[in-house]
Design a protein around this motif. Structure first.
Motif: not given
Length: 350
Positions: A192-209
């Motif tokens: 379940l904790c590893a879902c942070y990595g999955v969440a981060a993989s979807f949050a790349g647009d936040i980092y770029k924006t």
């Protein structure tokens, strides 16, 4: 400096924080119920620190999310969803500390995270990488890291056996869950904790924006990226602690002497925890843009297992352990270092 060197250095810094955040819990009053420490901890981690520090550290903090949502709703929704699952895992990790101790809890949790956290983002976003040389080397590095975790976990079990001959009888008398229950919780918490990595993989647009068009530095962008995922985790982790406080009728503990120490420990743990998350975000964003999350997650967790076990030694958890268990944990750490080196080589192939 070479981006890969910078990335792995930041991952190591994050691992120092991540492998240390559970240590202050060792100094909580023995009579303090689990939820009295971890409830404030999760509130600090997922709500108070992001809300209080986000607007200070990140320019146009809230505008970043509205802009990213307008461009791509998945950039907001998916990090929140997988952040919710991460919150469940973090709660379970807190429980596993009391069942297994720092060393074994970290080994099981981070081992499961290495497998799921490294492979899931690659499978979701770049499945074609599995058949390439880079993908195969990365899989090899993950496999070596998992072997190191298995060895470290075996060392933890032998340590328990050598230090507590009558563990089963003692657990039955004290009402403490047996080792098998602890092992199940430890592994489930890792997935379940590893879902942070999955969440981060979807949050790349936040980092770029956050950087364009808002002009934030990379570290500020990583703070914004982490805050979104943490808010998803606040729902599961904080509500569980409210449930525990209500079920066990332990709300009254917050009115007893010693509350200040408990809150201070929770705050220190929260800063270390969130520091680990920000450094992780900075680290993997310096690696290969295609599978940086996968490589970074495996390396980060391997570093954190090493740090967690060092703290286990310093806290006296290995005092009186058998020579075989000590030799195994050292061997496991060496294997983990080799696995990280392989992951680093895999990153150069991108």
């Amino acid at each position: 400096m070479n981006p890969m060197v910078t990335g792995f250095a930041l991952l190591l810094l994050g691992a120092v924080c991540g492998g240390s955040f559970g240590l202050p819990s060792k100094y909580a009053p023995k009579e303090a119920p689990w939820e009295a420490l971890w409830g404030p901890f999760f509130a600090f981690v997922t709500i108070l620190l992001p809300v209080a520090l986000g607007p200070v550290l990140v320019k146009d903090f809230y505008s970043i999310f509205s802009t990213a949502h307008a461009d791509n709703a998945r950039a907001i929704i998916m990090p929140l969803v997988f952040g919710f699952l991460w919150g469940l895992g973090s709660m379970a990790l807190g429980l596993s500390f009391s069942f297994l101790g720092l060393s074994l809890a970290y080994a099981l949790n981070y081992g499961a995270q290495i497998v799921f956290g490294a492979l899931a983002p690659m499978a979701i976003h770049t499945p074609e990488k599995f058949g390439t040389k880079q993908g195969l080397v990365t899989l090899g590095g993950v496999a070596v890291c998992v072997l190191g975790v298995i060895v470290a976990g075996r060392a933890g079990i032998l340590k328990e056996q050598s230090m507590k001959k009558d563990q089963s009888a003692a657990d039955a008398a004290s009402g403490k869950p047996n080792m098998m229950v602890g092992l199940i919780i430890g592994i489930a918490s890792g997935v379940l904790c590893a879902c942070y990595g999955v969440a981060a993989s979807f949050a790349g647009d936040i980092y770029k924006t956050a950087q364009t068009p808002f002009g934030n530095a990379p570290w500020s962008a990583a703070v914004a990226q982490a805050a979104l995922i943490l808010w998803g985790g606040s729902v599961s982790s904080c509500l569980y602690c409210v449930y525990k406080l209500t079920k066990n009728k332990t709300w009254g503990y917050f009115g007893k002497p010693g509350l200040g120490l408990l809150l201070l420990l929770a705050l220190v743990m929260a800063f270390l925890h969130n520091g680990a998350i920000v450094f992780f975000g900075l680290g993997y964003n310096n690696l290969d843009p295609k599978i940086g999350v996968s490589i970074g997650y495996a390396a980060f967790m391997s570093f954190a297992i090493i740090v967690g076990n060092i703290h286990g030694f310093r806290a006296g958890e290995w005092k009186g352990a058998s020579r075989q268990s000590v030799s195994l944990i050292i061997t496991g750490i060496i294997i983990l270092v080799v696995g990280v080196c392989i992951l680093g080589y895999g990153n150069t192939l991108g």
